[in-house]
Design a protein around this motif. Structure first.
Motif, PDB file in Angstrom:
ATOM      1  N   GLY A   1     -15.351   4.297  -7.117  1.00  0.00           N
ATOM      2  CA  GLY A   1     -15.785   5.114  -5.994  1.00  0.00           C
ATOM      3  C   GLY A   1     -14.763   6.092  -5.724  1.00  0.00           C
ATOM      4  O   GLY A   1     -13.627   5.753  -6.165  1.00  0.00           O
ATOM      5  N   ASP A   2     -15.037   7.138  -4.712  1.00  0.00           N
ATOM      6  CA  ASP A   2     -13.769   7.988  -4.520  1.00  0.00           C
ATOM      7  C   ASP A   2     -12.787   7.202  -3.726  1.00  0.00           C
ATOM      8  O   ASP A   2     -11.438   7.559  -4.001  1.00  0.00           O
ATOM      9  N   SER A   3     -12.879   6.153  -3.020  1.00  0.00           N
ATOM     10  CA  SER A   3     -11.722   5.344  -2.498  1.00  0.00           C
ATOM     11  C   SER A   3     -11.882   3.803  -2.660  1.00  0.00           C
ATOM     12  O   SER A   3     -11.298   3.184  -2.156  1.00  0.00           O
ATOM     13  N   SER A   4     -12.757   3.428  -3.602  1.00  0.00           N
ATOM     14  CA  SER A   4     -12.897   2.196  -3.926  1.00  0.00           C
ATOM     15  C   SER A   4     -12.555   1.781  -5.292  1.00  0.00           C
ATOM     16  O   SER A   4     -12.640   2.301  -6.295  1.00  0.00           O
ATOM     17  N   PHE A   5     -12.029   0.438  -5.399  1.00  0.00           N
ATOM     18  CA  PHE A   5     -11.327  -0.131  -6.511  1.00  0.00           C
ATOM     19  C   PHE A   5     -11.687  -1.490  -6.678  1.00  0.00           C
ATOM     20  O   PHE A   5     -11.654  -2.212  -5.975  1.00  0.00           O
ATOM     21  N   ASP A   6     -12.085  -2.006  -8.092  1.00  0.00           N
ATOM     22  CA  ASP A   6     -12.328  -3.420  -8.444  1.00  0.00           C
ATOM     23  C   ASP A   6     -10.988  -3.941  -8.973  1.00  0.00           C
ATOM     24  O   ASP A   6     -10.570  -3.259  -9.949  1.00  0.00           O
TER      25      ASP A   6
ATOM     26  N   THR B   1     -12.626 -10.979  -9.491  1.00  0.00           N
ATOM     27  CA  THR B   1     -12.526  -9.536  -9.059  1.00  0.00           C
ATOM     28  C   THR B   1     -12.717  -9.303  -7.418  1.00  0.00           C
ATOM     29  O   THR B   1     -13.439  -9.925  -6.955  1.00  0.00           O
ATOM     30  N   ILE B   2     -11.798  -8.469  -7.152  1.00  0.00           N
ATOM     31  CA  ILE B   2     -11.665  -8.317  -5.761  1.00  0.00           C
ATOM     32  C   ILE B   2     -11.952  -6.666  -5.478  1.00  0.00           C
ATOM     33  O   ILE B   2     -11.343  -5.922  -5.949  1.00  0.00           O
ATOM     34  N   PRO B   3     -13.115  -6.356  -4.828  1.00  0.00           N
ATOM     35  CA  PRO B   3     -13.352  -5.244  -4.551  1.00  0.00           C
ATOM     36  C   PRO B   3     -12.239  -4.736  -3.260  1.00  0.00           C
ATOM     37  O   PRO B   3     -12.392  -5.325  -2.242  1.00  0.00           O
ATOM     38  N   PHE B   4     -11.603  -3.696  -3.549  1.00  0.00           N
ATOM     39  CA  PHE B   4     -10.724  -3.149  -2.487  1.00  0.00           C
ATOM     40  C   PHE B   4     -11.082  -1.607  -2.092  1.00  0.00           C
ATOM     41  O   PHE B   4     -11.863  -0.689  -2.878  1.00  0.00           O
ATOM     42  N   GLU B   5     -10.892  -1.370  -0.989  1.00  0.00           N
ATOM     43  CA  GLU B   5     -11.150  -0.161  -0.260  1.00  0.00           C
ATOM     44  C   GLU B   5      -9.940   0.695  -0.061  1.00  0.00           C
ATOM     45  O   GLU B   5      -9.093  -0.121   0.833  1.00  0.00           O
ATOM     46  N   PHE B   6      -9.548   1.812  -0.531  1.00  0.00           N
ATOM     47  CA  PHE B   6      -8.361   2.391  -0.108  1.00  0.00           C
ATOM     48  C   PHE B   6      -8.431   2.996   1.323  1.00  0.00           C
ATOM     49  O   PHE B   6      -9.223   3.693   1.656  1.00  0.00           O
ATOM     50  N   GLU B   7      -7.539   2.629   2.204  1.00  0.00           N
ATOM     51  CA  GLU B   7      -7.580   2.875   3.492  1.00  0.00           C
ATOM     52  C   GLU B   7      -6.835   4.236   3.888  1.00  0.00           C
ATOM     53  O   GLU B   7      -6.815   4.652   5.153  1.00  0.00           O
ATOM     54  N   GLY B   8      -5.950   4.519   3.184  1.00  0.00           N
ATOM     55  CA  GLY B   8      -4.982   5.899   3.359  1.00  0.00           C
ATOM     56  C   GLY B   8      -3.756   5.670   3.127  1.00  0.00           C
ATOM     57  O   GLY B   8      -3.238   4.419   2.599  1.00  0.00           O
ATOM     58  N   SER B   9      -3.143   6.788   3.289  1.00  0.00           N
ATOM     59  CA  SER B   9      -1.449   6.541   3.362  1.00  0.00           C
ATOM     60  C   SER B   9      -0.912   7.617   4.171  1.00  0.00           C
ATOM     61  O   SER B   9      -1.335   8.375   4.777  1.00  0.00           O
ATOM     62  N   ALA B  10       0.520   7.218   4.557  1.00  0.00           N
ATOM     63  CA  ALA B  10       1.030   7.830   5.645  1.00  0.00           C
ATOM     64  C   ALA B  10       2.561   7.710   5.466  1.00  0.00           C
ATOM     65  O   ALA B  10       3.103   6.590   4.932  1.00  0.00           O
ATOM     66  N   LYS B  11       3.285   8.576   6.117  1.00  0.00           N
ATOM     67  CA  LYS B  11       4.910   8.352   6.022  1.00  0.00           C
ATOM     68  C   LYS B  11       4.994   7.866   7.516  1.00  0.00           C
ATOM     69  O   LYS B  11       4.801   8.389   8.618  1.00  0.00           O
ATOM     70  N   ASP B  12       5.754   6.724   7.652  1.00  0.00           N
ATOM     71  CA  ASP B  12       5.866   6.061   8.942  1.00  0.00           C
ATOM     72  C   ASP B  12       7.275   6.766   9.649  1.00  0.00           C
ATOM     73  O   ASP B  12       7.779   7.484   8.899  1.00  0.00           O
ATOM     74  N   PRO B  13       7.265   6.209  10.840  1.00  0.00           N
ATOM     75  CA  PRO B  13       8.588   6.908  11.636  1.00  0.00           C
ATOM     76  C   PRO B  13       9.977   6.624  11.089  1.00  0.00           C
ATOM     77  O   PRO B  13      10.618   7.348  11.330  1.00  0.00           O
ATOM     78  N   PHE B  14       9.870   5.628  10.071  1.00  0.00           N
ATOM     79  CA  PHE B  14      11.304   5.209   9.164  1.00  0.00           C
ATOM     80  C   PHE B  14      11.364   6.138   7.855  1.00  0.00           C
ATOM     81  O   PHE B  14      12.298   5.784   7.190  1.00  0.00           O
ATOM     82  N   GLY B  15      10.408   6.917   7.745  1.00  0.00           N
ATOM     83  CA  GLY B  15      10.525   7.699   6.492  1.00  0.00           C
ATOM     84  C   GLY B  15       9.862   7.037   5.392  1.00  0.00           C
ATOM     85  O   GLY B  15       9.845   7.432   4.212  1.00  0.00           O
ATOM     86  N   ASN B  16       9.294   5.876   5.306  1.00  0.00           N
ATOM     87  CA  ASN B  16       8.675   5.211   4.264  1.00  0.00           C
ATOM     88  C   ASN B  16       7.353   5.603   4.265  1.00  0.00           C
ATOM     89  O   ASN B  16       6.331   5.946   4.866  1.00  0.00           O
ATOM     90  N   GLU B  17       7.195   5.883   2.630  1.00  0.00           N
ATOM     91  CA  GLU B  17       5.606   6.136   2.266  1.00  0.00           C
ATOM     92  C   GLU B  17       4.806   4.954   2.377  1.00  0.00           C
ATOM     93  O   GLU B  17       5.237   4.084   1.581  1.00  0.00           O
ATOM     94  N   ARG B  18       3.887   4.689   2.783  1.00  0.00           N
ATOM     95  CA  ARG B  18       2.932   3.512   3.224  1.00  0.00           C
ATOM     96  C   ARG B  18       1.556   3.896   2.639  1.00  0.00           C
ATOM     97  O   ARG B  18       0.789   4.954   2.754  1.00  0.00           O
ATOM     98  N   VAL B  19       0.773   2.832   2.158  1.00  0.00           N
ATOM     99  CA  VAL B  19      -0.377   2.879   1.603  1.00  0.00           C
ATOM    100  C   VAL B  19      -1.240   1.500   2.230  1.00  0.00           C
ATOM    101  O   VAL B  19      -0.425   0.572   2.488  1.00  0.00           O
ATOM    102  N   GLY B  20      -2.685   1.599   2.313  1.00  0.00           N
ATOM    103  CA  GLY B  20      -3.057   0.523   2.709  1.00  0.00           C
ATOM    104  C   GLY B  20      -4.463   0.197   2.140  1.00  0.00           C
ATOM    105  O   GLY B  20      -5.162   1.261   1.720  1.00  0.00           O
ATOM    106  N   PHE B  21      -4.791  -0.975   2.003  1.00  0.00           N
ATOM    107  CA  PHE B  21      -5.811  -1.323   1.219  1.00  0.00           C
ATOM    108  C   PHE B  21      -6.570  -2.672   1.733  1.00  0.00           C
ATOM    109  O   PHE B  21      -5.678  -3.268   2.284  1.00  0.00           O
TER     110      PHE B  21
END
Length: 186
Positions: free
Chosen positions: A104-109, A124-144
């Motif tokens: 799906g648009d934000s779902s992955f098996d 098989t683990i169905p995952f949902e992409f929860e988003g991405s952001a730059k944290d206050p320390f300059g790190n690019e983060r993603v959440g699933f």
């Protein structure tokens, strides 16, 4: 299966799971009347994302079996024993992906080999992409986030106790839960 229309080229790269901001847990029925939740406090993992073609992505996670935590020391000790995880002989639980499919648009098996004790099974683990952001320390983060149900028996974990009222003390089915925050490599 939903046709995927969203791609994530900006996410392409290698990531390391931030264990301090992630959780790998499980839920099992106890005495057929309630659920016991637990987690593993020591794990590490990496994954590589191809945002244009998720099928080219991959992941690997290693969990230290001794780090199991159900908030009950006696129960944790029993789970570490030969009745369950046999952690002295099998100190690690591993997952290595074998395929990733966008569903799906934000779902992955995420399909892969889960090894517990001396048994390896494809799950098989169905995952949902929860988003991405730059944290206050300059790190690019993603959440699933994702979860799947496995059978303890598939991994040779068969210990149980019969209840007087019928049924058993510990369910065969266990839900594995993944809440992942990861940092993109520079």
């Amino acid at each position: 299966m939903t046709s995927a229309t969203t791609t994530y080229p900006q996410l392409t790269g290698d990531y390391t799971i931030d264990a301090a901001h992630s959780r790998i847990g499980f839920v099992a029925r106890h005495a057929m009347v309630t659920k016991v939740r637990g987690s593993f406090n020591e794990f590490e993992g990496t994954f590589s994302v191809d945002g244009e073609n998720p099928a080219n992505s991959s992941a690997k996670v290693t969990i230290q079996a001794h780090s199991i935590d159900t908030r009950n020391a006696d129960r944790d000790g029993h789970i570490r024993s030969n009745d369950f995880l046999s952690m002295d002989e099998y100190p690690q639980i591993t997952f290595v992906s074998t395929g990733i499919t966008q569903t799906g648009d934000s779902s992955f098996d995420v399909t892969g080999d889960l090894t517990i004790k001396d048994a390896t099974k494809s799950i098989t683990i169905p995952f949902e992409f929860e988003g991405s952001a730059k944290d206050p320390f300059g790190n690019e983060r993603v959440g699933f986030e994702g979860s799947t149900v496995i059978s303890r028996k598939d991994y040779g974990i068969t210990w149980n106790a019969a209840l007087e009222t019928g049924g058993v003390l510990v369910s065969d089915k266990v839900t594995l839960e993944f809440e992942v925050s990861a940092i993109k490599s520079a």
